[in-house]
Design a protein around this motif. Structure first.
Motif, PDB file in Angstrom:
ATOM      1  N   GLU A 631       7.706  59.495  20.914  1.00  0.00           N
ATOM      2  CA  GLU A 631       7.063  59.829  22.179  1.00  0.00           C
ATOM      3  C   GLU A 631       6.026  60.922  21.919  1.00  0.00           C
ATOM      4  N   THR A 637      -4.340  61.452  21.788  1.00  0.00           N
ATOM      5  CA  THR A 637      -5.176  60.256  21.837  1.00  0.00           C
ATOM      6  C   THR A 637      -6.653  60.554  21.691  1.00  0.00           C
ATOM      7  N   LEU A 646      -1.120  56.705  14.191  1.00  0.00           N
ATOM      8  CA  LEU A 646      -0.385  55.838  15.120  1.00  0.00           C
ATOM      9  C   LEU A 646      -0.494  54.367  14.695  1.00  0.00           C
ATOM     10  N   LYS A 650       2.492  51.751  13.861  1.00  0.00           N
ATOM     11  CA  LYS A 650       2.536  50.460  14.534  1.00  0.00           C
ATOM     12  C   LYS A 650       2.710  49.327  13.513  1.00  0.00           C
ATOM     13  N   ILE A 656       5.620  53.232  19.817  1.00  0.00           N
ATOM     14  CA  ILE A 656       4.957  54.448  20.286  1.00  0.00           C
ATOM     15  C   ILE A 656       4.975  54.437  21.802  1.00  0.00           C
ATOM     16  N   SER A 657       5.419  55.549  22.391  1.00  0.00           N
ATOM     17  CA  SER A 657       5.456  55.699  23.841  1.00  0.00           C
ATOM     18  C   SER A 657       4.593  56.892  24.237  1.00  0.00           C
ATOM     19  N   LEU A 658       3.760  56.681  25.267  1.00  0.00           N
ATOM     20  CA  LEU A 658       2.886  57.744  25.757  1.00  0.00           C
ATOM     21  C   LEU A 658       3.632  58.506  26.840  1.00  0.00           C
ATOM     22  N   VAL A 676      -0.300  51.932  21.409  1.00  0.00           N
ATOM     23  CA  VAL A 676       0.937  52.356  22.057  1.00  0.00           C
ATOM     24  C   VAL A 676       1.645  51.131  22.610  1.00  0.00           C
ATOM     25  N   ASP A 677       2.971  51.268  22.796  1.00  0.00           N
ATOM     26  CA  ASP A 677       3.793  50.160  23.305  1.00  0.00           C
ATOM     27  C   ASP A 677       4.249  50.388  24.735  1.00  0.00           C
TER      28      ASP A 677
END
Length: 758
Positions: A631, A637, A646, A650, A656-658, A676-677
């Motif tokens: 996280e 970013t 990142l 991946k 990946i969590s924002l 991100v996921d």
């Protein structure tokens, strides 16, 4: 051209050449024309090689080697002329001839090369002194030659009445002595012009050239058969000069390096011209009772030259004194001023503050500590050139605002300090501080950009806050951080409460540095549930600090301090390792998929080896990459290097969590490019979304945005059934919050799921 480094082979080739040339000519194994042609080989080779050396050299050395190579060329041409007379015309070469002119020109070029380099590598004054010394030597040589060689044989020379022949031959001994004296200058007064090996070959070559002239003069004057030795000496001279050039290619000097000199060599540097001049004082003694007009004239000229030389010495000393004084002033300025802005630096400011406290102990003195609020963002976004320009303009504004009454300094980075003296009240100090803040809040124009930066200021006042310079600066710095914590663009006075807070922070930092070694950190886990099925699919690992006495320290208190001090790097790595250990325990006990989410600090994420260390943890614990969720915050970013990192995660399968989406600075237009996921809706939005229409719209917009980008939606902070049902209707994928469970130790989480820690 490394072949020249084999000295043995090189010397053997030359020795063989000399043997063939000398023995073959003596035994008449071939025609004289053949041996004359062989004599031209070495000079031609020396000319071509030294011409190549000159082209590869730099600065004054290029000109030096060009002059030497041209001298070798003239010697080669003179040999060709001489060979024409003896080999083709089969007559004795006339004296003088074109060959004599070329040989004399060669000697002039050798002398010019040495004098040019000596003058070029020194200052103007030293160059003039070299010229005067050369004139003194030439006059003494001319006088000695006249006294002992020319005048005693003047009758015989006049009877010949061949002035051209006499002049062409008489030049050789004079020029040779000049070469010898120049070599003495290089050896003792100008050491460092060449590498030792280069200087050795150069000296040997010029001395062998002088020896060749001596053999030639002996044969010319006495009729002795010394031509063979003269030819060998000339050939050896050309060979030595060529060798000097070749060794110069191996390590070309870049200029004169003044090395330590002592003893008689150092004294010779200063005494040589005067010692040579003293020779003329001996001449009248050797001829007592006779009028020596020539000696008197020469002595008079030399005395005049010595006086002129001393005048230049005095001028040089004055120039050196002026240069030393200027250098001392510049050194003092650089030691006390900032090179970027020209403001007094930290050392200057602290010295001025100490003097102010000593000279006016009863007056009211204030130290203002400024820190620019948005400098890092501007510096990272526009580059260091723009950042430097901004700092210069800030410094100019603060100098203008100070009106010459107060000392403004740059402490370092984007920090500035101001010393206010003779203040009557806190209100007056506040007015001056507001003036500085207002001038810094105005936009700064740079090229096509309008830069907006404000500042935060802290104030410490003497004598109430501290009585020493270090204490005033420390407390003004602490007050500045308080102003920045309140939003920036303002100022704060140092207070006793701030002092107590500062002491608490210092004590907390001291304990924090030892907490990891003492094993005082623990992880609590908050379950995460799938909205549709209600099934637990993972948990978020939350860092807790529990001291040995059982007291818990709030994460809001110690995590910012850990990030500020850099301790978060070690703590964060421990958290990832511990979370992966728990995930492995869970996965071994249950075959269902399970994800462990770990918050990563920007400070930790930006470490160069963060990716490698994270992958090492996964390998050591045996946790599959798809079971780990990192996280991150939106601030990362905007960093290209972070985005590349990142993308690496991946590719490895890590999710990946924002985190806290909507509270940062990410651009919605760039969101679809980010690797991100999941998007995690900040608790600030979910808490009031049912009672605040604006918050509700924001939540709906975030969910719609994530759905359009095929991202997983995670809602944290869900505490009531109404909030859960609302997020369920919106289509939120994962729910996390007190509605289902509070964070708990791993034993409780395992027990809650019907599993034991064993």
């Amino acid at each position: 051209m490394s072949w020249y480094r084999n000295r043995t082979r090189w010397m053997a080739v030359f020795a063989g050449y000399i043997a063939v040339l000398h023995i073959g000519a003596t035994l008449e194994l071939a025609t004289p024309l053949v041996w004359l042609s062989l004599q031209c080989v070495i000079p031609a080779f020396a000319w071509l090689l030294l011409r190549h050396v000159a082209r590869r050299s730099e600065g004054s050395y290029r000109t030096f080697w060009h002059l030497i190579s041209t001298g070798c060329l003239f010697y080669f041409l003179a040999l060709l002329v001489w060979s024409y007379y003896e080999g083709f015309a089969r007559i004795d070469p006339p004296v003088p001839s074109l060959a004599d002119a070329l040989w004399n020109a060669q000697t002039v070029l050798f002398i010019a090369a040495i004098c040019y380099l000596m003058a070029k590598e020194r200052s103007v004054y030293q160059g003039v002194k070299v010229a005067i010394d050369a004139f003194i030597i030439l006059i003494v040589v001319a006088a000695v030659m006249w006294e002992y060689f020319m005048e005693p044989n003047l009758g015989m020379m006049l009877s010949e009445r061949d002035w051209a022949a006499i002049s062409s031959v008489a030049v050789y001994p004079v020029s040779d002595l000049v070469i010898v004296f120049c070599l003495l200058f290089i050896g003792y007064a100008y050491r460092g012009l060449f590498a030792p090996r280069v200087q050795g070959f150069l000296t040997a070559g010029l001395l062998l050239f002088v020896c060749g002239d001596v053999f030639f003069m002996a044969g010319f004057a006495g009729g002795a058969d010394t031509d063979g030795w003269a030819d060998v000496s000339y050939a050896a001279a050309m060979f030595a000069l060529a060798s000097a050039g070749m060794y110069a290619l191996g390590g070309r000097p870049g200029g004169v390096s003044e090395r330590h000199r002592s003893g008689w060599g150092e004294n010779l540097r200063y005494l040589l011209p005067y010692g040579v001049a003293a020779v003329l004082l001996v001449l009248p003694i050797t001829q007592p009772g006779e009028e020596r007009i020539e000696s008197l004239v020469a002595n008079g000229v030399i005395v005049s030259l010595i006086m002129l030389r001393q005048a230049f010495v005095m001028m040089e000393n004055r120039a050196l004194l002026r240069g030393t004084s200027r250098l001392l002033r510049e050194t003092d300025y650089l030691a006390n001023h900032d090179t970027l802005t020209g403001l007094p630096n930290r050392m200057h400011f602290e010295k001025a503050l100490a003097e102010a406290l000593e000279t006016a102990p009863s007056s009211r003195i204030a130290v203002l500590f400024f820190d620019l609020d948005r400098f890092k963002y501007i510096n990272d976004s526009y580059g260091h050139d723009v950042g430097d320009a901004l700092l210069r303009q800030v410094a100019d504004r603060m100098k203008v605002e100070a009106e010459g009454k107060h000392i403004v300094s740059r402490r370092g980075g984007d920090e500035f300090t101001v010393l206010l003296q003779g203040m009557r009240s806190d209100a007056e100090i506040g007015e001056w501080t507001e003036r500085f803040l207002r001038c810094l809040a105005k936009p700064i124009e740079w090229s096509t950009h309008e830069l907006l930066t404000g500042a935060s200021a802290g104030i410490a006042v003497y004598p109430q806050d501290a009585r020493l310079p270090a204490g005033l600066l420390k407390k003004a710095d602490a007050a500045m951080y308080k102003a920045k914590a309140h939003g920036g663009g303002r100022y704060c006075f140092f207070t006793e409460e701030l002092d107590r807070s500062f002491a608490r922070t210092a004590a907390l930092e001291h304990s924090l540095r030892r907490a990891l070694d003492r094993g005082e950190f623990v992880l609590h886990y908050q379950p995460m549930y799938e909205t549709v099925s209600g099934r637990m699919i993972g948990a978020e690992a939350l860092l807790r600090w529990q001291r040995k006495n059982g007291a818990l320290v709030s994460p809001a208190e110690f995590i910012p301090l850990a990030e500020e001090t850099g301790l978060i790097v070690g703590i964060g790595e421990w958290a990832i390792r511990e979370a992966c250990r728990f995930a492995k325990l869970w996965l071994d006990a249950c075959s269902e998929p399970f994800e462990i989410s770990v918050n990563v600090s920007p400070v930790q994420f930006r470490q160069p080896d963060f990716a490698k260390r994270t992958m090492d943890v996964l390998r050591e614990t045996g946790v599959p990459p798809e079971a780990l969720v990192l996280e991150i915050t939106e601030s990362l970013t905007r960093d290209d290097e972070a985005i590349r990192k990142l993308e690496f995660f991946k590719r490895q399968g890590i999710h990946i969590s924002l985190d806290d989406f909507g509270t940062g600075y990410s651009s919605l237009s760039d969101l679809h490019h980010l690797p991100v996921d999941a998007l995690k809706i900040a608790q600030n939005f979910t808490k009031d979304m049912l009672s605040n229409e604006k918050q509700c719209r924001i939540v709906k917009a975030i969910v719609a945005l994530a759905k359009s980008l095929d991202l997983v939606i995670v809602a944290e902070g869900v505490e009531t059934e109404e909030q859960f049902l609302f997020m369920h209707r919106l289509g939120c994928d994962i729910i996390q919050g007190y509605y289902f469970s509070k964070p708990m130790p791993e034993e409780e989480l395992l027990a809650k799921s019907g599993r034991s820690a064993s």
